[in-house]
Design an enzyme around this catalytic site. Structure first.
Site, PDB file in Angstrom:
ATOM      1  N   ASN A 155       6.026  34.421 -17.896  1.00  0.00           N
ATOM      2  CA  ASN A 155       7.004  33.746 -18.745  1.00  0.00           C
ATOM      3  C   ASN A 155       6.897  34.306 -20.159  1.00  0.00           C
ATOM      4  O   ASN A 155       5.790  34.500 -20.674  1.00  0.00           O
ATOM      5  CB  ASN A 155       6.747  32.242 -18.746  1.00  0.00           C
ATOM      6  CG  ASN A 155       6.966  31.621 -17.381  1.00  0.00           C
ATOM      7  OD1 ASN A 155       7.825  32.052 -16.630  1.00  0.00           O
ATOM      8  ND2 ASN A 155       6.179  30.611 -17.054  1.00  0.00           N
ATOM      9  N   GLY A 195      10.126  29.900 -20.940  1.00  0.00           N
ATOM     10  CA  GLY A 195       9.228  28.794 -20.610  1.00  0.00           C
ATOM     11  C   GLY A 195       7.769  29.079 -20.889  1.00  0.00           C
ATOM     12  O   GLY A 195       6.885  28.450 -20.306  1.00  0.00           O
ATOM     13  N   HIS A 210      -0.420  33.732 -25.116  1.00  0.00           N
ATOM     14  CA  HIS A 210      -1.360  34.825 -24.825  1.00  0.00           C
ATOM     15  C   HIS A 210      -0.905  35.339 -23.469  1.00  0.00           C
ATOM     16  O   HIS A 210      -0.824  34.561 -22.502  1.00  0.00           O
ATOM     17  CB  HIS A 210      -2.794  34.276 -24.792  1.00  0.00           C
ATOM     18  CG  HIS A 210      -3.857  35.270 -24.455  1.00  0.00           C
ATOM     19  ND1 HIS A 210      -5.044  35.382 -25.171  1.00  0.00           N
ATOM     20  CD2 HIS A 210      -3.951  36.187 -23.457  1.00  0.00           C
ATOM     21  CE1 HIS A 210      -5.809  36.322 -24.629  1.00  0.00           C
ATOM     22  NE2 HIS A 210      -5.168  36.828 -23.575  1.00  0.00           N
ATOM     23  N   HIS A 243      -0.075  36.303 -19.920  1.00  0.00           N
ATOM     24  CA  HIS A 243      -0.700  35.940 -18.643  1.00  0.00           C
ATOM     25  C   HIS A 243       0.317  36.117 -17.531  1.00  0.00           C
ATOM     26  O   HIS A 243       1.515  35.918 -17.734  1.00  0.00           O
ATOM     27  CB  HIS A 243      -1.233  34.506 -18.662  1.00  0.00           C
ATOM     28  CG  HIS A 243      -0.224  33.482 -19.074  1.00  0.00           C
ATOM     29  ND1 HIS A 243       0.125  33.269 -20.393  1.00  0.00           N
ATOM     30  CD2 HIS A 243       0.528  32.619 -18.345  1.00  0.00           C
ATOM     31  CE1 HIS A 243       1.030  32.316 -20.456  1.00  0.00           C
ATOM     32  NE2 HIS A 243       1.301  31.904 -19.223  1.00  0.00           N
TER      33      HIS A 243
HETATM   34  P1  5GP Z   1       3.148  29.315 -19.285  1.00  0.00           P
HETATM   35  O1  5GP Z   1       3.913  28.029 -19.309  1.00  0.00           O
HETATM   36  O2  5GP Z   1       2.746  29.734 -20.691  1.00  0.00           O
HETATM   37  O3  5GP Z   1       3.808  30.414 -18.518  1.00  0.00           O
HETATM   38  O4  5GP Z   1       1.831  29.008 -18.460  1.00  0.00           O
HETATM   39  C1  5GP Z   1       0.693  28.440 -19.007  1.00  0.00           C
HETATM   40  C2  5GP Z   1      -0.139  27.961 -17.856  1.00  0.00           C
HETATM   41  O5  5GP Z   1      -1.453  27.756 -18.324  1.00  0.00           O
HETATM   42  C3  5GP Z   1       0.334  26.640 -17.244  1.00  0.00           C
HETATM   43  O6  5GP Z   1       0.603  26.844 -15.858  1.00  0.00           O
HETATM   44  C4  5GP Z   1      -0.826  25.688 -17.483  1.00  0.00           C
HETATM   45  O7  5GP Z   1      -1.052  24.826 -16.403  1.00  0.00           O
HETATM   46  C5  5GP Z   1      -2.001  26.645 -17.685  1.00  0.00           C
HETATM   47  N1  5GP Z   1      -3.034  26.152 -18.576  1.00  0.00           N
HETATM   48  C6  5GP Z   1      -2.862  25.626 -19.828  1.00  0.00           C
HETATM   49  N2  5GP Z   1      -4.047  25.334 -20.382  1.00  0.00           N
HETATM   50  C7  5GP Z   1      -4.995  25.669 -19.460  1.00  0.00           C
HETATM   51  C8  5GP Z   1      -6.422  25.593 -19.465  1.00  0.00           C
HETATM   52  O8  5GP Z   1      -7.065  25.144 -20.420  1.00  0.00           O
HETATM   53  N3  5GP Z   1      -7.067  26.033 -18.335  1.00  0.00           N
HETATM   54  C9  5GP Z   1      -6.374  26.541 -17.268  1.00  0.00           C
HETATM   55  N4  5GP Z   1      -7.103  26.954 -16.212  1.00  0.00           N
HETATM   56  N5  5GP Z   1      -5.036  26.640 -17.240  1.00  0.00           N
HETATM   57  C10 5GP Z   1      -4.349  26.196 -18.323  1.00  0.00           C
HETATM   58 ZN    ZN Z   2      -5.351  34.698 -27.067  1.00  0.00          ZN
END
Ligand code: 5GP
Ligand code: ZN
Length: 115
Positions: free
Chosen positions: A85, A91, A96, A98
């Site tokens: 994303n 979204g 950072h 990922h």
């Molecule tokens: P994004 O919405 O940025 O694409 O995805 C972020 C993801 O990071 C989400 O699926 C959320 O559940 C996960 N996430 C957020 N904080 C943490 C954390 O502290 N530990 C882990 N393992 N996952 C996290």
């Molecule tokens: Zn970072």
């Protein structure tokens, strides 16, 4: 970045459920899994997102980590989805870079992530 949660997980300042690690990347289980297998592949160095001048070596390491994660979790045999994303409309909630690796069930072919 000092206040970035994924920087802290990547350097083990905050522990997580790690699936894979090498010099350039870590992979760990998502806190709120959207599918039976939901792993995040994260470069150790901070990049905001996939458009943040990520070196080819790091992109290759991410691809390799995805392959290893898929093998370790068994989804290499059944198929899986990779998503990164990017920005508000994409979204992205953690700024950072990922890659979500999602699998372990049949995913909706027309929806994002695990929907
Ligand atoms: P994004 O919405 O940025 O694409 O995805 C972020 C993801 O990071 C989400 O699926 C959320 O559940 C996960 N996430 C957020 N904080 C943490 C954390 O502290 N530990 C882990 N393992 N996952 C996290
Ligand atoms: Zn970072």
């Amino acid at each position: 970045m000092s206040d970035c949660i994924f920087c802290k997980i990547a350097n083990h300042e905050i522990p997580s459920d790690y699936v894979y690690e090498d010099d350039l990347v870590v992979a760990f289980k998502d806190l709120n899994p959207l599918s039976p297998v939901h792993v995040l592949v994260v470069p150790k160095k901070h990049y905001d997102n996939i458009t943040d001048n990520v070196p080819a070596e790091t992109l290759a390491a991410i691809a390799h980590a995805i392959e290893v994660v898929a093998q370790k979790t068994g989804i290499d045999k059944t198929g899986f989805r990779c998503i990164t994303n990017t920005g508000d409309d994409g979204g992205q909630s953690v700024h950072h870079l990922h890659v979500h690796v999602l699998g372990g069930r049949k995913l909706n072919p027309t929806a994002g992530e695990g929907e």
